[in-house]
Design a protein around this motif. Structure first.
Motif, short mmCIF file in Angstrom:
data_model
loop_
_atom_site.label_atom_id
_atom_site.label_comp_id
_atom_site.label_asym_id
_atom_site.label_seq_id
_atom_site.Cartn_x
_atom_site.Cartn_y
_atom_site.Cartn_z
N SER B 47 64.71 14.79 127.53
CA SER B 47 64.91 15.65 126.35
C SER B 47 64.70 14.85 125.08
O SER B 47 64.15 15.37 124.09
CB SER B 47 66.32 16.24 126.36
N GLN B 95 66.45 23.08 125.98
CA GLN B 95 67.34 23.37 127.08
C GLN B 95 68.36 24.39 126.56
O GLN B 95 68.92 24.20 125.49
CB GLN B 95 68.08 22.07 127.44
N ASP B 173 61.87 22.74 127.83
CA ASP B 173 62.85 21.90 128.50
C ASP B 173 63.67 22.74 129.49
O ASP B 173 64.47 23.57 129.08
CB ASP B 173 63.77 21.26 127.45
N GLU B 174 63.45 22.53 130.75
CA GLU B 174 64.19 23.21 131.82
C GLU B 174 64.39 24.69 131.58
O GLU B 174 65.51 25.17 131.45
CB GLU B 174 65.53 22.52 132.02
MG LIG Z 1 67.52 17.16 129.03
#
Ligand SMILES: [Mg+2]
Ligand SMILES: Nc1ncnc2c1ncn2[C@@H]1O[C@H](COP(=O)(O)OP(=O)(O)OP(=O)(O)O)[C@@H](O)[C@H]1O
Lengths: 293, 287
Positions: B47, B95, B173-174
């Protein structure tokens, strides 16, 4: 923005080891010292100078860099300018609280607009007091775990339980509030980054733009704070938290000899300051026969 | 726009006891138009790394090049030039992006970014509607409050909020964390579609099946460094457990079947379909 200021910083200094109860009283004593009005500008300068040295020593013990404190002042420049303006534009001695000392003489006199050096000294005094206040608070919060702080609060509030004052609840509320300051700061950072990615500019732009930018930060911040508080309340209830219940403690505060030393030292300093303040004692005159007026 | 990382070092909260060396010399390159995955165990700096791509963070040393733009160490972030232009080209979906919602209605929230990047109210709303239909939210959602939606719907609104300004590079991100399997699949096919239309996609994920199915290249990160950029199939041929990575399910299954004696062509396997094809092919086309 400096987000680390005011956080607990895990070092192993003497200040860290002092009992939080002693620390709270000592720090309050120090704050009173800083705000005691002295009779003359020489004594104000001397007392503030001594306090500054003391505070710098304390800061060094907790290893907070002075540049951190000065950095936090940067955001206060507006206030500083306002202070200077107010003190120089207002006719002298019409200001409450801090009497402007006219012994310092006139700085300039333009067609009846008289500005005394004392005005600058008064503005400087206020600024200095502010900086010292911030530094002292930082010493306390940087060297004491929030939990220990609240234990100390609770300990001081315990006698009030006799009159049904909710000491434990108040302490719990304070400790939760303190616990969530860093979390909220992390949230702020994260939301700012997300909005910056969406083209928000937090540092430039006109008033309208700034307000929109701020609302894009504050609304999500509130939403997450409320949802957190709800989750926390639920989690506490699930674990059977009952504010009225009698509870034991994992960490017990123990009062040691150096807590006495710290406390007595700071109370002695306070006593000295109060004495000087009340009696108008002037060491320059008393010891050296000087009249610095 | 090609993206290169050159000796990137980054420390969170430097000069404090809380200092965390998140990046310790990252070097790699992302080709224009690729579907690039970044994997690695929790806390290895993924991240942190992607926040350098649109200059939310500036490195302590080293540099990141995104097309013409150079993100390099500066004292103050505003010394970096052309940051707004960069952020228009590179969209980042964080995220748990649902935290970024703030407007009264879904359509306004999605139109927020296009408006920031200079579109008029009307055009911005048009783009918002297009983006919302991309993420499968129909007109009934336009006037609803984003705070009354379910977690998955909020996530889609937040993603639409980034798609709405049509970035050339999309960093995610994810995106599938916490979604139901069907929702996750839909989300990934959305990104696949966007990629097929010419957008460079950079995806951080823990799901190796997604990497195998969608990515053309995968960078493996470990302890703040990039240990290598691989073709996904090449990566899963190696022993990757030392980076806390696991084989994708389909791949693990194929490997196991192969061990048990069926002569499978493992290199063609990407997902369940191609696995089935490979099994049939190894049987000579008939079961
Ligand atoms: Mg992360
Ligand atoms: N805002 C921050 N302040 C201080 N340290 C941080 C911050 N963000 C991340 N770190 C630290 O930097 C390191 C890398 O974190 P990062 O979030 O980049 O990991 P990640 O690879 O994204 O992990 P995950 O897979 O769990 O999302 C971690 O050790 C983390 O503790």
């Amino acid at each position: 923005m400096n987000f680390s200021l005011g956080r607990y910083i895990p070092y192993e200094s003497i200040i860290h080891k002092i009992d939080p109860r002693a620390k709270i009283v000592g720090i309050i004593a120090l704050m009173v010292c800083i705000f005691l009005p002295m009779r003359s500008w020489t004594m104000t300068a001397t007392s503030l100078g001594l306090s500054t040295i003391l505070v710098i020593i304390l800061l060094a013990c907790t290893r907070t860099g002075i540049h951190n404190i000065l950095g936090s002042l940067k955001s206060m420049w507006f206030m500083v300018i306002m202070l200077l303006l107010v003190y120089t534009l207002m006719p002298y001695n019409s200001l409450p609280n801090i009497p402007v000392d006219d012994n310092l003489g006139v700085a300039w006199n333009l067609n009846g607009w008289t500005v005394y050096w004392g005005s600058f000294a008064a503005a400087g005094t206020i600024l200095m007091r502010l900086v010292l206040m911030i530094s002292i608070t930082v010493v306390l919060t940087a060297s004491t775990k929030p939990l220990d702080l609240t234990y100390a609060f609770e300990w001081y509030l315990t006698p009030l339980k006799v009159i049904h004052f909710p000491a434990h609840e108040v302490a719990m509320t304070i400790s939760i509030a303190l616990r969530f300051i860093p979390t909220l700061m992390d949230d702020t950072k994260r939301i700012m980054k997300a909005q910056e990615s969406r083209g928000v500019d937090f540092s430039h732009g006109g008033l309208g733009k700034k307000i929109r930018a701020l609302s894009s930060l504050i609304v999500p911040l509130f939403v997450s704070a409320f949802s957190r508080s709800e989750e926390l309340a639920n989690a506490m209830e699930c674990r059977g938290y009952d504010p009225k219940a009698k509870r034991t403690r994992y960490r017990i505060l123990r009062w040691k000899w150096f807590d006495w030393v710290f406390l007595i030292l700071l109370l002695a300093i306070l006593a000295l300051y109060i004495y000087v303040c009340v009696s108008g004692f002037d060491p320059y005159n008393f010891f050296f026969g000087l009249t610095l007026q | 726009m090609p993206i290169t990382f050159k000796d990137v070092f980054f420390t969170h909260d430097p000069n404090t006891p809380l200092a965390a060396n998140a990046l310790k010399g990252v070097n790699f390159e992302i080709e224009d138009g690729s579907f690039f995955a970044i994997v690695g165990k929790t806390g290895c700096g993924k991240s942190t790394l992607i926040q350098h791509i649109n200059a939310l963070l500036t490195p302590m040393s080293g540099e990141i090049r995104v097309g013409e733009f150079v993100n390099h160490p500066v004292k103050k972030k505003r010394q970096l030039k052309k940051v707004p232009e960069l952020r228009r080209e590179v969209g980042v979906v964080f995220q748990f992006p649902e935290y970024q919602l703030f407007e009264e209605t879904v359509e306004k929230d999605v139109a927020f970014a296009p408006k920031n990047f200079g579109l008029k109210e009307k055009e911005a709303l048009d783009e918002a509607h297009k983006a919302l239909s991309l993420v499968d939210l129909d007109e009934s959602f336009y006037k609803r409050s984003p705070f009354d939606l379910s977690g998955g719907e909020k996530r889609r609104v937040a993603i639409a909020g980034v798609l709405a300004f049509k970035p050339k590079v999309l960093v995610i991100d994810e995106p599938t964390a916490g979604l139901d399997p069907v929702g996750a699949e839909e989300m990934m096919s959305l990104f696949q579609r966007i990629h097929d239309e010419g957008t460079t996609i950079i995806l951080v994920t823990h799901d190796m099946d997604i990497v195998l199915k969608h990515a053309d290249k995968v960078a493996v990160m470990d302890d703040g460094k990039c240990v290598g950029v691989y073709d996904p199939k090449e990566l899963f041929k190696e022993d990757i457990s030392s980076y806390s990575l696991d084989d994708p399910l389909v791949y693990g299954f194929a490997k196991r079947v192969k061990q048990k004696g069926l002569d499978l062509d493992v290199s063609s396997i990407k997902d369940v379909d191609s696995l089935a094809d490979a099994i049939i092919a190894s049987k000579g086309g008939i079961l």
